[in-house]
Write an enzyme that holds these catalytic residues in place. Structure first.
Site, PDB file in Angstrom:
ATOM      1  N   SER A   1       0.859  -1.189   0.000  1.00 57.64           N
ATOM      2  CA  SER A   1       0.000   0.000   0.000  1.00 57.64           C
ATOM      3  C   SER A   1       0.891   1.235   0.000  1.00 57.64           C
ATOM      4  O   SER A   1       2.053   1.143   0.429  1.00 57.64           O
ATOM      5  CB  SER A   1      -0.861   0.004   1.266  1.00 57.64           C
ATOM      6  OG  SER A   1      -1.463   1.287   1.453  1.00 57.64           O
TER       7      SER A   1
ATOM      8  N   TYR B   1      -2.336  -1.405  10.394  1.00 54.73           N
ATOM      9  CA  TYR B   1      -2.261  -1.559   8.935  1.00 54.73           C
ATOM     10  C   TYR B   1      -0.962  -0.941   8.417  1.00 54.73           C
ATOM     11  O   TYR B   1      -0.218  -1.569   7.661  1.00 54.73           O
ATOM     12  CB  TYR B   1      -3.484  -0.882   8.303  1.00 54.73           C
ATOM     13  CG  TYR B   1      -3.617  -1.018   6.801  1.00 54.73           C
ATOM     14  CD1 TYR B   1      -4.062  -2.203   6.224  1.00 54.73           C
ATOM     15  CD2 TYR B   1      -3.329   0.057   5.953  1.00 54.73           C
ATOM     16  CE1 TYR B   1      -4.221  -2.314   4.845  1.00 54.73           C
ATOM     17  CE2 TYR B   1      -3.484  -0.047   4.584  1.00 54.73           C
ATOM     18  CZ  TYR B   1      -3.930  -1.233   4.031  1.00 54.73           C
ATOM     19  OH  TYR B   1      -4.087  -1.329   2.663  1.00 54.73           O
TER      20      TYR B   1
HETATM   21  C1  BGC Z   1      -6.196   1.594   2.054  1.00 57.51           C
HETATM   22  C2  BGC Z   1      -7.371   2.464   1.728  1.00 57.51           C
HETATM   23  C3  BGC Z   1      -6.933   3.898   1.434  1.00 57.51           C
HETATM   24  C4  BGC Z   1      -5.810   3.895   0.424  1.00 57.51           C
HETATM   25  C5  BGC Z   1      -5.269   5.284   0.166  1.00 57.51           C
HETATM   26  C6  BGC Z   1      -5.142   1.730   1.017  1.00 57.51           C
HETATM   27  O1  BGC Z   1      -4.035   0.973   1.382  1.00 57.51           O
HETATM   28  O2  BGC Z   1      -6.621   0.249   2.131  1.00 57.51           O
HETATM   29  O3  BGC Z   1      -8.265   2.467   2.821  1.00 57.51           O
HETATM   30  O4  BGC Z   1      -7.999   4.653   0.893  1.00 57.51           O
HETATM   31  O5  BGC Z   1      -4.757   3.088   0.887  1.00 57.51           O
HETATM   32  O6  BGC Z   1      -5.042   6.013   1.349  1.00 57.51           O
END
Ligand code: BGC
Length: 255
Positions: free
Chosen positions: A143, A156
């Site tokens: 991410s 996360y």
């Molecule tokens: C998350 C989302 C978020 C996106 C951008 C992703 O990794 O799961 O919730 O909108 O990142 O911030």
């Protein structure tokens, strides 16, 4: 066909980015195993649709944070499909709460799925690939939050940051076996994980203001990058994170 003759496992592939990757890889000639947890309906629907298009596909239930289930997933893939060339660590979850109120059990759950899962899966996949002796590809769907803080999403972000160093470390360890390891780091992709954002126009507008390209990404756009990184064309790419975020990381806020 960029992945003809290859066998891929995609975790969390019943929906969202995982489904798009499995579908895209199948269209490029790969046989795909759709890992899922819980009810099999959506995973079976993906398998039926892929088989309907002439691809080889199989749904297997495995919780990525459970070592026995992960080993069984890899063993069943090799038994059914004959080999394993590509492992996509896609399964993930998030749950947003202010840091001082973040429940410990939820911290453990998010770390288990988003970080321990990729560790277990990459380990099982690497063992199988080393035994095969013909290299392989491990891809982690990370991410932008492997780099960018996200208030209320501490476990996360911690898991994705950990996934970055897991990737870098094992990329070096596995390089002598011609196994490449890379992260794909998506920004805001339109999938069920963002149901809360998609449901509120105001929150959505705030998010879009953070993205220079001003729109959600599509799961298929992430799949195209995954296909490239899984293909022979990416043979010299390892140990890197590939961002796909509409410029989110480069936005300059109020400047
Ligand atoms: C998350 C989302 C978020 C996106 C951008 C992703 O990794 O799961 O919730 O909108 O990142 O911030």
């Amino acid at each position: 066909m960029k992945l003809q003759g290859k066998v891929a496992i995609v975790t969390g592939a019943a929906t969202g980015i995982g489904k798009a990757i499995a579908t895209g890889m199948a269209a490029e000639g790969a046989a795909v195993v759709i890992d899922y947890v819980g009810t099999p309906d959506m995973a079976n629907a993906v398998v039926s649709s892929l088989r309907g298009k002439g691809s080889s596909a199989l749904a297997v239930e495995a919780d990525v944070s459970n070592p026995d289930q992960v080993n069984a997933l890899v063993a069943q893939t090799i038994k059914t499909m004959g080999r394993l060339d590509i492992f996509v660590n896609n399964a993930g979850m998030e749950s947003k709460h202010p840091f001082t109120e973040y429940p410990f059990e939820l911290w453990q759950k998010v770390i288990a799925v988003d970080l321990t899962g990729p560790f277990l899966c990459a380990q099982a996949a690497a063992k199988a690939m080393i035994q095969q002796g013909s290299g392989g590809r491990i891809l982690n769907i990370s991410s932008v939050h492997e780099d960018l803080p996200m208030p209320t999403n501490a476990p996360y972000c911690a898991a994705k940051g950990g996934l970055r160093m897991l990737m870098r470390t094992i990329a070096v360890e596995l390089a002598p076996h011609k196994i490449t390891v890379n992260n794909i780091a998506p920004g805001a992709i339109y999938t069920p994980i963002d149901a809360d954002v998609e449901a509120s126009r105001k929150i959505e507008a705030t998010l879009m203001a953070e993205i220079p390209l001003g729109r959600w990404g599509k799961p298929e756009e992430v799949a195209d990058l995954a296909i490239f990184l899984a293909s022979d064309a990416a043979g010299y790419c390892t140990g890197s994170t590939f961002f796909i975020d509409g410029g989110m990381l480069r936005q300059s806020g109020s400047l």
